[in-house]
Motif scaffolding. Structure first.
Motif, PDB file in Angstrom:
ATOM      1  N   VAL A   1     -25.324  23.034 -34.880  1.00 31.49           N
ATOM      2  CA  VAL A   1     -26.488  23.883 -34.646  1.00 31.49           C
ATOM      3  C   VAL A   1     -26.606  24.864 -35.805  1.00 31.49           C
ATOM      4  N   ALA A   2     -27.810  25.007 -36.350  1.00 32.11           N
ATOM      5  CA  ALA A   2     -28.039  25.946 -37.446  1.00 32.11           C
ATOM      6  C   ALA A   2     -28.035  27.373 -36.913  1.00 32.11           C
ATOM      7  N   LEU A   3     -27.282  28.241 -37.573  1.00 31.68           N
ATOM      8  CA  LEU A   3     -27.247  29.650 -37.197  1.00 31.68           C
ATOM      9  C   LEU A   3     -28.038  30.520 -38.162  1.00 31.68           C
ATOM     10  N   ARG A   4     -28.688  29.875 -39.094  1.00 29.99           N
ATOM     11  CA  ARG A   4     -29.624  30.546 -40.001  1.00 29.99           C
ATOM     12  C   ARG A   4     -30.647  29.508 -40.434  1.00 29.99           C
ATOM     13  N   ASP A   5     -31.671  29.932 -41.121  1.00 27.61           N
ATOM     14  CA  ASP A   5     -32.679  28.998 -41.622  1.00 27.61           C
ATOM     15  C   ASP A   5     -32.128  28.224 -42.819  1.00 27.61           C
TER      16      ASP A   5
ATOM     17  N   GLY B   1     -31.083  28.235 -34.752  1.00 31.65           N
ATOM     18  CA  GLY B   1     -31.052  27.741 -33.385  1.00 31.65           C
ATOM     19  C   GLY B   1     -31.441  26.289 -33.231  1.00 31.65           C
ATOM     20  N   GLU B   2     -31.888  25.657 -34.320  1.00 29.23           N
ATOM     21  CA  GLU B   2     -32.286  24.254 -34.251  1.00 29.23           C
ATOM     22  C   GLU B   2     -31.062  23.356 -34.384  1.00 29.23           C
ATOM     23  N   VAL B   3     -31.062  22.265 -33.629  1.00 23.96           N
ATOM     24  CA  VAL B   3     -29.959  21.305 -33.713  1.00 23.96           C
ATOM     25  C   VAL B   3     -30.111  20.508 -34.999  1.00 23.96           C
TER      26      VAL B   3
ATOM     27  N   TRP C   1     -16.630  31.881 -39.902  1.00 20.99           N
ATOM     28  CA  TRP C   1     -17.017  31.030 -38.794  1.00 20.99           C
ATOM     29  C   TRP C   1     -18.257  31.626 -38.115  1.00 20.99           C
ATOM     30  N   GLY C   2     -19.233  30.757 -37.823  1.00 16.91           N
ATOM     31  CA  GLY C   2     -20.437  31.209 -37.152  1.00 16.91           C
ATOM     32  C   GLY C   2     -21.472  31.826 -38.065  1.00 16.91           C
ATOM     33  N   GLU C   3     -21.343  31.598 -39.366  1.00 10.30           N
ATOM     34  CA  GLU C   3     -22.295  32.186 -40.304  1.00 10.30           C
ATOM     35  C   GLU C   3     -23.430  31.217 -40.633  1.00 10.30           C
ATOM     36  N   ASP C   4     -23.111  29.958 -40.846  1.00 11.34           N
ATOM     37  CA  ASP C   4     -24.113  28.962 -41.236  1.00 11.34           C
ATOM     38  C   ASP C   4     -24.443  27.993 -40.101  1.00 11.34           C
ATOM     39  N   ILE C   5     -23.420  27.308 -39.614  1.00 14.20           N
ATOM     40  CA  ILE C   5     -23.595  26.369 -38.514  1.00 14.20           C
ATOM     41  C   ILE C   5     -22.446  26.544 -37.538  1.00 14.20           C
ATOM     42  N   VAL C   6     -22.617  26.008 -36.349  1.00 16.26           N
ATOM     43  CA  VAL C   6     -21.533  25.977 -35.380  1.00 16.26           C
ATOM     44  C   VAL C   6     -21.547  24.598 -34.742  1.00 16.26           C
ATOM     45  N   SER C   7     -20.373  24.034 -34.544  1.00 18.22           N
ATOM     46  CA  SER C   7     -20.287  22.712 -33.931  1.00 18.22           C
ATOM     47  C   SER C   7     -20.245  22.860 -32.417  1.00 18.22           C
ATOM     48  N   ILE C   8     -20.839  21.906 -31.728  1.00 21.39           N
ATOM     49  CA  ILE C   8     -20.864  21.913 -30.266  1.00 21.39           C
ATOM     50  C   ILE C   8     -20.427  20.554 -29.740  1.00 21.39           C
ATOM     51  N   ASP C   9     -19.777  20.565 -28.597  1.00 22.61           N
ATOM     52  CA  ASP C   9     -19.443  19.317 -27.911  1.00 22.61           C
ATOM     53  C   ASP C   9     -19.979  19.344 -26.491  1.00 22.61           C
ATOM     54  N   PHE C  10     -21.027  20.133 -26.284  1.00 21.24           N
ATOM     55  CA  PHE C  10     -21.694  20.224 -24.994  1.00 21.24           C
ATOM     56  C   PHE C  10     -23.185  20.011 -25.192  1.00 21.24           C
ATOM     57  N   SER C  11     -23.899  19.862 -24.105  1.00 23.73           N
ATOM     58  CA  SER C  11     -25.315  19.501 -24.174  1.00 23.73           C
ATOM     59  C   SER C  11     -26.135  20.489 -25.013  1.00 23.73           C
ATOM     60  N   PRO C  12     -26.987  19.973 -25.901  1.00 29.35           N
ATOM     61  CA  PRO C  12     -27.872  20.854 -26.675  1.00 29.35           C
ATOM     62  C   PRO C  12     -28.785  21.702 -25.796  1.00 29.35           C
ATOM     63  N   SER C  13     -28.929  21.330 -24.530  1.00 25.90           N
ATOM     64  CA  SER C  13     -29.745  22.145 -23.638  1.00 25.90           C
ATOM     65  C   SER C  13     -29.134  23.523 -23.415  1.00 25.90           C
ATOM     66  N   CYS C  14     -27.858  23.669 -23.729  1.00 30.47           N
ATOM     67  CA  CYS C  14     -27.175  24.956 -23.568  1.00 30.47           C
ATOM     68  C   CYS C  14     -27.217  25.805 -24.839  1.00 30.47           C
ATOM     69  N   VAL C  15     -27.835  25.304 -25.893  1.00 28.23           N
ATOM     70  CA  VAL C  15     -27.864  26.034 -27.162  1.00 28.23           C
ATOM     71  C   VAL C  15     -28.551  27.396 -27.049  1.00 28.23           C
ATOM     72  N   PRO C  16     -29.708  27.515 -26.362  1.00 25.99           N
ATOM     73  CA  PRO C  16     -30.329  28.842 -26.259  1.00 25.99           C
ATOM     74  C   PRO C  16     -29.387  29.897 -25.694  1.00 25.99           C
ATOM     75  N   LYS C  17     -28.608  29.542 -24.686  1.00 29.72           N
ATOM     76  CA  LYS C  17     -27.647  30.489 -24.129  1.00 29.72           C
ATOM     77  C   LYS C  17     -26.554  30.797 -25.136  1.00 29.72           C
TER      78      LYS C  17
ATOM     79  N   THR D   1     -32.614  17.295 -43.966  1.00 30.84           N
ATOM     80  CA  THR D   1     -33.717  16.406 -44.331  1.00 30.84           C
ATOM     81  C   THR D   1     -35.069  17.078 -44.130  1.00 30.84           C
ATOM     82  N   LYS D   2     -35.053  18.248 -43.498  1.00 34.78           N
ATOM     83  CA  LYS D   2     -36.267  19.040 -43.324  1.00 34.78           C
ATOM     84  C   LYS D   2     -35.859  20.497 -43.195  1.00 34.78           C
ATOM     85  N   ALA D   3     -36.806  21.384 -43.264  1.00 41.22           N
ATOM     86  CA  ALA D   3     -36.508  22.794 -43.072  1.00 41.22           C
ATOM     87  C   ALA D   3     -36.017  23.014 -41.643  1.00 41.22           C
ATOM     88  N   LEU D   4     -34.890  23.702 -41.499  1.00 39.69           N
ATOM     89  CA  LEU D   4     -34.311  23.974 -40.188  1.00 39.69           C
ATOM     90  C   LEU D   4     -34.402  25.462 -39.887  1.00 39.69           C
TER      91      LEU D   4
END
Length: 379
Positions: A347-351, A114-116, A283-299, A108-111
């Motif tokens: 989580v977006a792994l590219r723009d 690393g952005e959720v 896998w891991g080229e466009d997005i990756v799914s997470i089931d843990f806190s987004p606060s851990c995304v930078p790591k 819905t907007k430019a991502l």
């Protein structure tokens, strides 16, 4: 591999026209050298199975109107109530659009990388923890299959909530699900499953056989203890009593097919299950799914170098991204500061540009596994 247990993501998938699916199914089976680590020696038999299943294919492009899709997004945001940021609140940088292959998610907007893109906390997902179906009812009347017990449990919950109609807290979510049953293993005959298992070794849950038993057990108990019937069971029991065996089987197949194809760790997450499969990505080229806190995304992003699929040095020795992500996940889920972040997201792994479709990749699955769990084959 159990259906819907190990692989937890699903949505409205890319379905080619039936005739093309049949031709591709036969070609893929004949080209497939190994399936599940076993040499395929019955290509003709498997091709026949794929032909039969593909011939029952039903288009899913008319499953959702724009009003239903926008209503689902609005309902999810309103149901959150807290208006707080993740991990406790909803974050939706995605919407639903119609594509050639059916519904899908779009930005819905430019991502930025690393952005959720989307996050839904677990208290907004349909599960044993959020359903109004009493736990003691499930434990008492639902059979305990050897394979895929969580799939059968989730299907029973979905059948119950859908029978509540608009009084269900999950009405908008259920309304957004496909009206037609996808042609995954929930719709296969016993002979088709036996053939499939003999070649691939994959064992399904037989969910569609267990669910009618659950209904019959509950109806029998309701007849014997009518005055003790819990209030929340009265509407479903009255509806189920009006079904003949054929309708019960159809409804059971639908609930099981949804649970098998859309299962995120034993829960059904609204919106997230609409991410279509991209067979041309890794896998891991466009997005990756997470089931843990987004606060851990930078790591977690340290697991992915600038070019997806390349090994990461974030932990010293070369570590494959998948193993690295799993290490971050385990650390995040055991960190007391992140324990309130249980849910599901992307989580977006590219723009991404605004309006661009957001596609997932379900991993390196054979066409047989894709057909078994999601009811489609790659083009």
């Amino acid at each position: 591999m159990h259906d819907g247990e190990e692989l937890k993501r699903g949505g409205v998938r890319s379905h080619p026209p039936a005739a093309r699916a049949q031709n591709q199914a036969v070609r893929r089976v004949r080209m497939q050298g190994r399936i599940g680590g076993r040499r395929v020696r019955a290509g003709g038999a498997l091709a026949t199975l794929l032909l039969v299943v593909a011939s029952n294919w039903v288009s899913c492009t008319d499953e959702s109107t724009d009003r239903t899709a926008s209503g689902l997004r609005r309902w999810l945001l309103e149901r959150d109530g807290s208006r707080s940021a993740p991990p406790t609140g909803v974050l939706l940088n995605v919407g639903v659009q119609h594509y050639e292959q059916g519904r899908g998610l779009s930005a819905t907007k430019a991502l930025l990388r690393g952005e959720v893109a989307a996050w839904v906390p677990e208290h907004l997902a349909l599960s044993t923890e959020t359903t109004s179906l009493p736990a003691q009812v499930l434990n008492r009347f639902l059979p305990r299959p050897q394979y895929g017990p969580r799939t059968v449990q989730l299907a029973a919950i979905l059948l119950f909530e859908s029978s509540l109609g608009q009084s269900s807290e999950f009405y908008q979510h259920i309304k957004s699900l496909p009206a037609h049953t996808p042609g995954n293993s929930a719709t296969w005959s016993r002979s088709q499953k036996t053939l499939f298992n003999s070649v691939t070794g994959m064992q399904g849950s037989d969910c569609e056989a267990h669910l009618p038993v659950f209904v019959h057990n509950l109806l029998k108990s309701a007849d014997e203890h009518q005055q003790q019937l819990a209030l929340e069971l009265q509407t479903p029991v009255a509806l189920w009593s009006s079904w003949n065996s054929s309708e019960l089987q159809v409804r059971s197949q639908w609930a099981c097919a949804m649970a098998i194809s859309r299962n995120f760790g034993g829960s059904l997450y609204p919106m997230l299950d609409m991410a279509n499969h991209n067979p041309r990505a890794v896998w891991g080229e466009d997005i990756v799914s997470i089931d843990f806190s987004p606060s851990c995304v930078p790591k977690m992003l340290e697991c992915f170098p600038a070019r997806a699929g390349v090994l990461s040095r974030s932990k010293g020795p070369l570590v494959p991204p998948l193993r690295c992500v799993e290490s971050v996940r385990k650390s995040c889920l055991t960190n007391s500061d992140s324990l309130d972040g249980v849910g599901q997201g992307f989580v977006a792994l590219r723009d991404f540009e605004a309006g661009e479709q957001i596609l997932d990749n379900y991993g390196m699955q054979s066409n047989l596994k894709l057909l078994f769990q999601w009811g489609f084959v790659d083009e």
